[in-house]
Write a protein that holds these residues in place. Structure first.
Motif, PDB file in Angstrom:
ATOM      1  N   GLY A 113    -111.329 -43.705 -26.395  1.00 54.35           N
ATOM      2  CA  GLY A 113    -111.590 -42.377 -25.833  1.00 54.35           C
ATOM      3  C   GLY A 113    -111.065 -41.260 -26.716  1.00 54.35           C
ATOM      4  N   PRO A 114    -111.494 -40.005 -26.421  1.00 52.70           N
ATOM      5  CA  PRO A 114    -111.081 -38.865 -27.242  1.00 52.70           C
ATOM      6  C   PRO A 114    -109.561 -38.660 -27.214  1.00 52.70           C
ATOM      7  N   GLY A 170    -114.397 -46.760 -25.784  1.00 50.90           N
ATOM      8  CA  GLY A 170    -114.245 -45.894 -24.615  1.00 50.90           C
ATOM      9  C   GLY A 170    -112.944 -46.055 -23.841  1.00 50.90           C
ATOM     10  N   LEU A 171    -112.020 -46.874 -24.300  1.00 53.50           N
ATOM     11  CA  LEU A 171    -110.775 -47.100 -23.555  1.00 53.50           C
ATOM     12  C   LEU A 171    -109.878 -45.868 -23.632  1.00 53.50           C
ATOM     13  N   GLU A 172    -109.177 -45.592 -22.538  1.00 52.55           N
ATOM     14  CA  GLU A 172    -108.361 -44.379 -22.431  1.00 52.55           C
ATOM     15  C   GLU A 172    -106.916 -44.656 -22.835  1.00 52.55           C
ATOM     16  N   ALA A 173    -106.179 -43.560 -23.084  1.00 54.79           N
ATOM     17  CA  ALA A 173    -104.755 -43.662 -23.412  1.00 54.79           C
ATOM     18  C   ALA A 173    -104.023 -44.364 -22.268  1.00 54.79           C
ATOM     19  N   GLY A 174    -103.087 -45.208 -22.626  1.00 52.95           N
ATOM     20  CA  GLY A 174    -102.351 -45.968 -21.625  1.00 52.95           C
ATOM     21  C   GLY A 174    -102.865 -47.388 -21.470  1.00 52.95           C
ATOM     22  N   GLU A 230     -98.693 -62.950 -22.957  1.00 50.02           N
ATOM     23  CA  GLU A 230     -98.183 -61.623 -22.629  1.00 50.02           C
ATOM     24  C   GLU A 230     -97.940 -60.764 -23.875  1.00 50.02           C
ATOM     25  N   ALA A 231     -98.192 -61.324 -25.059  1.00 51.68           N
ATOM     26  CA  ALA A 231     -97.966 -60.566 -26.302  1.00 51.68           C
ATOM     27  C   ALA A 231     -98.936 -59.390 -26.384  1.00 51.68           C
ATOM     28  N   LEU A 232     -98.410 -58.213 -26.752  1.00 47.04           N
ATOM     29  CA  LEU A 232     -99.240 -57.016 -26.874  1.00 47.04           C
ATOM     30  C   LEU A 232    -100.039 -57.084 -28.173  1.00 47.04           C
ATOM     31  N   VAL A 233    -101.356 -56.994 -28.059  1.00 41.87           N
ATOM     32  CA  VAL A 233    -102.221 -57.066 -29.240  1.00 41.87           C
ATOM     33  C   VAL A 233    -102.650 -55.664 -29.669  1.00 41.87           C
ATOM     34  N   VAL A 234    -103.195 -54.884 -28.718  1.00 39.84           N
ATOM     35  CA  VAL A 234    -103.654 -53.529 -29.029  1.00 39.84           C
ATOM     36  C   VAL A 234    -103.081 -52.555 -27.998  1.00 39.84           C
ATOM     37  N   ASN A 235    -102.537 -51.442 -28.493  1.00 42.87           N
ATOM     38  CA  ASN A 235    -101.948 -50.414 -27.631  1.00 42.87           C
ATOM     39  C   ASN A 235    -102.673 -49.098 -27.887  1.00 42.87           C
TER      40      ASN A 235
END
Length: 235
Positions: free
Chosen positions: A114-115, A145-149, A170-175
């Motif tokens: 997302g913007p 299109g994914l939003e912040a958070g 549970e490993a974070l791949v993309v933030n």
């Protein structure tokens, strides 16, 4: 997924040590060792150019031809020269058809979030288990299109057919975070510099501006003093 193997014709290696390894590399070959499945380690040399091209894919399935015998293998460890584009040594592990192995697979991010967002990849690779003859070249994560958070964990990444996730689910791949404004960035930087005790020298423009301000304040002060004197005389 890829079932293709790259065939490399190897030669048995009888001389060892740094001097022997340097000579092998001067001859445009790569010293290697092949082991696994209870077999004694076999010291070999690989054709330099062909091996370098094959090992551009870290999970390339190799068919090593030695004295007419063929052996499937994966590169377990590739030692590269820190400066020159040269492979110094390769550890090869023997694999069998149908055998499952654990490999690191690159994460490929596609799409546009997302913007005013920033996409950070926390895990550039994921460990997966798959058949040695059917290893995935990469795993794909869409951020369209994914939003912040939004956070994408390893367990939410779709695995290619036949592959199983080994990395912690549970490993974070993309933030995906909110893009910081220029003003907020400058404020954060100034705060960090203040905490670190960093002081900046005034630029000529800032010094001139400060001098003008002081002169104006001085003129105002003189005018106020003269006005007070005049009032006192009238009284």
């Amino acid at each position: 997924m890829s079932n293709d193997t790259v065939k490399l014709t190897a030669e048995a290696r009888t001389q060892f040590g740094k001097g022997a390894a340097r000579k092998i590399r001067r001859d445009h070959k790569i010293p290697a060792v092949m082991y696994g499945h209870g077999a004694e380690p076999v010291h070999i040399t690989l054709p330099g150019h062909d091996a370098m091209m094959a090992l551009k894919n870290p999970n390339a399935l190799l068919t090593i031809v030695l004295d007419g015998d063929e052996q499937m293998a994966l590169a377990k460890d590739v030692q590269r020269d820190p400066i020159k584009p040269v492979i110094e040594h390769v550890d090869l592990v023997i694999v069998r058809k149908g055998e499952k192995v654990v490999v690191d697979v690159p994460v490929h991010v596609e799409g546009e979030a997302g913007p005013e967002t920033v996409v950070t990849v926390d895990h550039a690779t994921l460990q997966v288990e798959a058949e040695a003859t059917n290893l995935p070249e990469s795993v794909t994560v869409s951020v369209e299109g994914l939003e912040a958070g939004t956070q994408i964990l390893a367990g939410a990444v779709e695995m290619p057919a036949g592959a199983t996730l080994v990395t912690d689910a549970e490993a974070l791949v993309v933030n995906i975070t909110q893009q910081i404004s220029e003003e907020a960035l400058e404020a954060e930087l100034a705060e960090a510099e203040a905490e670190a005790g960093i002081e900046h020298e005034e630029s000529d423009a800032e010094a001139a501006e400060g001098a003008e301000g002081e002169a104006a304040e001085g003129a105002e002060g003189e005018a106020a003093a003269e006005a007070d004197e005049a009032k006192a005389e009238d009284a």
